[in-house]
Write a protein that holds these residues in place. Structure first.
Motif, PDB file in Angstrom:
ATOM      1  N   PRO A 186       5.960  17.733  56.906  1.00  0.00           N
ATOM      2  CA  PRO A 186       7.295  17.720  57.523  1.00  0.00           C
ATOM      3  C   PRO A 186       7.503  16.484  58.407  1.00  0.00           C
ATOM      4  CG  PRO A 186       6.299  19.882  57.739  1.00  0.00           C
ATOM      5  CD  PRO A 186       5.227  18.963  57.200  1.00  0.00           C
ATOM      6  N   LEU A 187       8.717  15.968  58.365  1.00  0.00           N
ATOM      7  CA  LEU A 187       9.103  14.833  59.198  1.00  0.00           C
ATOM      8  C   LEU A 187      10.208  15.284  60.142  1.00  0.00           C
ATOM      9  CD1 LEU A 187       9.295  12.041  56.469  1.00  0.00           C
ATOM     10  CD2 LEU A 187       7.453  12.433  58.111  1.00  0.00           C
ATOM     11  N   PRO A 188      10.352  14.617  61.281  1.00  0.00           N
ATOM     12  CA  PRO A 188      11.450  14.970  62.186  1.00  0.00           C
ATOM     13  C   PRO A 188      12.790  14.805  61.474  1.00  0.00           C
ATOM     14  CG  PRO A 188       9.954  13.380  63.212  1.00  0.00           C
ATOM     15  CD  PRO A 188       9.556  13.503  61.779  1.00  0.00           C
ATOM     16  N   PRO A 189      13.756  15.669  61.789  1.00  0.00           N
ATOM     17  CA  PRO A 189      15.068  15.513  61.151  1.00  0.00           C
ATOM     18  C   PRO A 189      15.705  14.183  61.536  1.00  0.00           C
ATOM     19  CG  PRO A 189      15.047  17.370  62.710  1.00  0.00           C
ATOM     20  CD  PRO A 189      13.692  16.764  62.726  1.00  0.00           C
ATOM     21  N   SER A 190      16.240  13.500  60.545  1.00  0.00           N
ATOM     22  CA  SER A 190      16.911  12.218  60.774  1.00  0.00           C
ATOM     23  C   SER A 190      17.826  11.939  59.589  1.00  0.00           C
ATOM     24  CB  SER A 190      15.888  11.096  60.928  1.00  0.00           C
ATOM     25  OG  SER A 190      15.278  10.844  59.680  1.00  0.00           O
ATOM     26  N   TYR A 191      18.601  10.887  59.692  1.00  0.00           N
ATOM     27  CA  TYR A 191      19.521  10.539  58.617  1.00  0.00           C
ATOM     28  C   TYR A 191      18.782  10.235  57.320  1.00  0.00           C
ATOM     29  CZ  TYR A 191      18.258   5.661  59.250  1.00  0.00           C
ATOM     30  OH  TYR A 191      17.563   4.490  59.322  1.00  0.00           O
ATOM     31  N   TYR A 192      17.550   9.758  57.391  1.00  0.00           N
ATOM     32  CA  TYR A 192      16.839   9.368  56.175  1.00  0.00           C
ATOM     33  C   TYR A 192      15.929  10.460  55.624  1.00  0.00           C
ATOM     34  CZ  TYR A 192      13.251   8.240  59.602  1.00  0.00           C
ATOM     35  OH  TYR A 192      12.350   8.308  60.637  1.00  0.00           O
ATOM     36  N   THR A 193      15.801  11.580  56.334  1.00  0.00           N
ATOM     37  CA  THR A 193      14.983  12.666  55.793  1.00  0.00           C
ATOM     38  C   THR A 193      15.798  13.901  55.443  1.00  0.00           C
ATOM     39  OG1 THR A 193      14.450  13.519  58.002  1.00  0.00           O
ATOM     40  CG2 THR A 193      12.909  11.947  57.031  1.00  0.00           C
ATOM     41  N   THR A 194      16.805  14.214  56.237  1.00  0.00           N
ATOM     42  CA  THR A 194      17.597  15.411  56.007  1.00  0.00           C
ATOM     43  C   THR A 194      18.381  15.271  54.700  1.00  0.00           C
ATOM     44  OG1 THR A 194      17.780  15.756  58.391  1.00  0.00           O
ATOM     45  CG2 THR A 194      19.330  16.952  56.989  1.00  0.00           C
ATOM     46  N   GLY A 195      18.100  16.154  53.765  1.00  0.00           N
ATOM     47  CA  GLY A 195      18.761  16.108  52.471  1.00  0.00           C
ATOM     48  C   GLY A 195      18.118  15.168  51.472  1.00  0.00           C
ATOM     49  N   SER A 196      17.036  14.543  51.839  1.00  0.00           N
ATOM     50  CA  SER A 196      16.373  13.594  50.941  1.00  0.00           C
ATOM     51  C   SER A 196      15.627  14.343  49.825  1.00  0.00           C
ATOM     52  CB  SER A 196      15.382  12.725  51.724  1.00  0.00           C
ATOM     53  OG  SER A 196      14.217  13.467  52.026  1.00  0.00           O
ATOM     54  N   PRO A 197      15.279  13.630  48.754  1.00  0.00           N
ATOM     55  CA  PRO A 197      14.521  14.265  47.674  1.00  0.00           C
ATOM     56  C   PRO A 197      13.016  14.350  47.953  1.00  0.00           C
ATOM     57  CG  PRO A 197      15.115  12.042  47.061  1.00  0.00           C
ATOM     58  CD  PRO A 197      15.759  12.306  48.395  1.00  0.00           C
ATOM     59  N   ILE A 198      12.593  13.997  49.162  1.00  0.00           N
ATOM     60  CA  ILE A 198      11.176  14.124  49.517  1.00  0.00           C
ATOM     61  C   ILE A 198      10.784  15.595  49.408  1.00  0.00           C
ATOM     62  CG2 ILE A 198       9.478  13.906  51.382  1.00  0.00           C
ATOM     63  CD1 ILE A 198      11.174  11.578  52.478  1.00  0.00           C
ATOM     64  N   ILE A 199       9.629  15.853  48.824  1.00  0.00           N
ATOM     65  CA  ILE A 199       9.111  17.219  48.728  1.00  0.00           C
ATOM     66  C   ILE A 199       8.248  17.455  49.964  1.00  0.00           C
ATOM     67  CG2 ILE A 199       7.660  18.813  47.422  1.00  0.00           C
ATOM     68  CD1 ILE A 199       8.485  17.228  44.892  1.00  0.00           C
ATOM     69  N   PHE A 200       8.726  18.309  50.845  1.00  0.00           N
ATOM     70  CA  PHE A 200       8.005  18.596  52.088  1.00  0.00           C
ATOM     71  C   PHE A 200       7.114  19.824  51.893  1.00  0.00           C
ATOM     72  CE2 PHE A 200      11.799  16.350  53.664  1.00  0.00           C
ATOM     73  CZ  PHE A 200      11.158  15.321  54.334  1.00  0.00           C
ATOM     74  N   ILE A 201       5.896  19.714  52.383  1.00  0.00           N
ATOM     75  CA  ILE A 201       4.944  20.820  52.292  1.00  0.00           C
ATOM     76  C   ILE A 201       4.432  21.154  53.682  1.00  0.00           C
ATOM     77  CG2 ILE A 201       4.240  20.342  49.909  1.00  0.00           C
ATOM     78  CD1 ILE A 201       1.813  18.861  51.037  1.00  0.00           C
ATOM     79  N   LYS A 202       4.094  22.405  53.894  1.00  0.00           N
ATOM     80  CA  LYS A 202       3.550  22.830  55.187  1.00  0.00           C
ATOM     81  C   LYS A 202       2.053  22.587  55.250  1.00  0.00           C
ATOM     82  CE  LYS A 202       7.085  26.310  55.833  1.00  0.00           C
ATOM     83  NZ  LYS A 202       7.409  27.729  55.826  1.00  0.00           N
ATOM     84  N   SER A 203       1.400  22.659  54.097  1.00  0.00           N
ATOM     85  CA  SER A 203      -0.046  22.482  54.023  1.00  0.00           C
ATOM     86  C   SER A 203      -0.366  21.696  52.756  1.00  0.00           C
ATOM     87  CB  SER A 203      -0.731  23.855  53.973  1.00  0.00           C
ATOM     88  OG  SER A 203      -2.069  23.717  53.563  1.00  0.00           O
ATOM     89  N   TRP A 204      -1.385  20.864  52.826  1.00  0.00           N
ATOM     90  CA  TRP A 204      -1.767  20.079  51.646  1.00  0.00           C
ATOM     91  C   TRP A 204      -2.283  20.968  50.525  1.00  0.00           C
ATOM     92  CZ3 TRP A 204       0.262  15.727  50.656  1.00  0.00           C
ATOM     93  CH2 TRP A 204       0.706  14.920  51.697  1.00  0.00           C
ATOM     94  N   ARG A 205      -2.634  22.211  50.826  1.00  0.00           N
ATOM     95  CA  ARG A 205      -3.038  23.147  49.768  1.00  0.00           C
ATOM     96  C   ARG A 205      -1.899  23.378  48.777  1.00  0.00           C
ATOM     97  NH1 ARG A 205      -4.163  27.403  53.474  1.00  0.00           N
ATOM     98  NH2 ARG A 205      -4.709  26.001  55.133  1.00  0.00           N
ATOM     99  N   GLU A 206      -0.661  23.249  49.225  1.00  0.00           N
ATOM    100  CA  GLU A 206       0.498  23.426  48.352  1.00  0.00           C
ATOM    101  C   GLU A 206       0.628  22.293  47.334  1.00  0.00           C
ATOM    102  OE1 GLU A 206       4.232  24.179  50.482  1.00  0.00           O
ATOM    103  OE2 GLU A 206       3.006  24.541  52.260  1.00  0.00           O
ATOM    104  N   ALA A 207       0.057  21.139  47.625  1.00  0.00           N
ATOM    105  CA  ALA A 207       0.254  19.951  46.796  1.00  0.00           C
ATOM    106  C   ALA A 207      -0.262  20.133  45.370  1.00  0.00           C
ATOM    107  CB  ALA A 207      -0.403  18.738  47.440  1.00  0.00           C
ATOM    108  N   ASP A 208      -1.391  20.800  45.206  1.00  0.00           N
ATOM    109  CA  ASP A 208      -1.968  20.929  43.863  1.00  0.00           C
ATOM    110  C   ASP A 208      -1.013  21.621  42.899  1.00  0.00           C
ATOM    111  OD1 ASP A 208      -4.262  19.680  44.737  1.00  0.00           O
ATOM    112  OD2 ASP A 208      -5.398  21.531  44.983  1.00  0.00           O
ATOM    113  N   ASP A 209      -0.443  22.744  43.314  1.00  0.00           N
ATOM    114  CA  ASP A 209       0.493  23.464  42.440  1.00  0.00           C
ATOM    115  C   ASP A 209       1.742  22.626  42.167  1.00  0.00           C
ATOM    116  OD1 ASP A 209      -1.137  25.675  42.173  1.00  0.00           O
ATOM    117  OD2 ASP A 209      -0.174  26.789  43.805  1.00  0.00           O
TER     118      ASP A 209
END
Length: 186
Positions: free
Chosen positions: A114-137
């Protein structure tokens, strides 16, 4: 995006903020973080190249910024441009890193903490994960769905062009300056 050679890319310094990613990729999630911090130099020598974690990928941890990289500095941009998915863990000081912009500019699929909310992150296509364990799936799902990857790739290029690029930044700054002048003259 399907023509790119690298499925997953990360090359960066192993810092305390990146220990969760490192522990996950190295299969050391069971290891207490406090022990890993103490043993970091020893463990890092053994597990610095973790490219085998994902097929046709380059994943490595370096000694320090621009030092000990598995990729010469002049090849780094080309490597990002040749990657489908780029892992973007927190930076040394801030959660955001140049890697986020480099990957978006190249149209890569960005997976990030997660990144702080800002004009360049809010609504962006970045896939945010809470834990790197989620990345594999997520990575497995993406690599098995070329249409979804292409869609995110196009969204990322558009997002960078319209929100993060030099031209978009200049437009945003111009609007702020004009708004500031209007307020001062009111």
């Amino acid at each position: 995006i399907q023509e790119r050679k690298l499925n997953v890319f990360f090359s960066g310094q192993l810092s305390n903020k990146r220990l969760p990613l490192y522990k996950h990729l190295a299969g050391l999630s069971w290891l207490p973080t406090i022990f890993l911090r103490a043993a970091k130099p020893i463990v890092k020598r053994r597990y610095s190249d973790l490219s085998e974690r994902y097929p046709d990928s380059l994943v490595s941890f370096t000694r320090s910024f621009s030092n000990g990289s598995s990729i010469p500095a002049f090849d780094y941009a080309h490597t990002v441009q040749n990657s489908k998915i780029v892992l973007c863990p927190s930076g040394l000081v801030n959660p955001e890193t140049l890697r986020h912009w480099e990957a978006m500019r190249a149209g890569c699929i960005v997976i990030s903490e997660p990144l702080p909310p800002s004009y360049y992150t809010t609504g962006s296509p970045i896939i945010f994960i809470k834990s790197w364990r989620e990345a594999d799936d997520i990575i497995q799902q993406l690599l098995s769905d070329p249409e979804r990857m292409e869609d995110i790739h196009r969204q990322t290029i558009d997002w960078y062009r319209n929100v993060c690029s030099e031209r978009a930044t200049a437009r945003r700054m111009h609007k702020r300056i004009v708004r500031s002048q209007v307020l001062q003259n009111a």
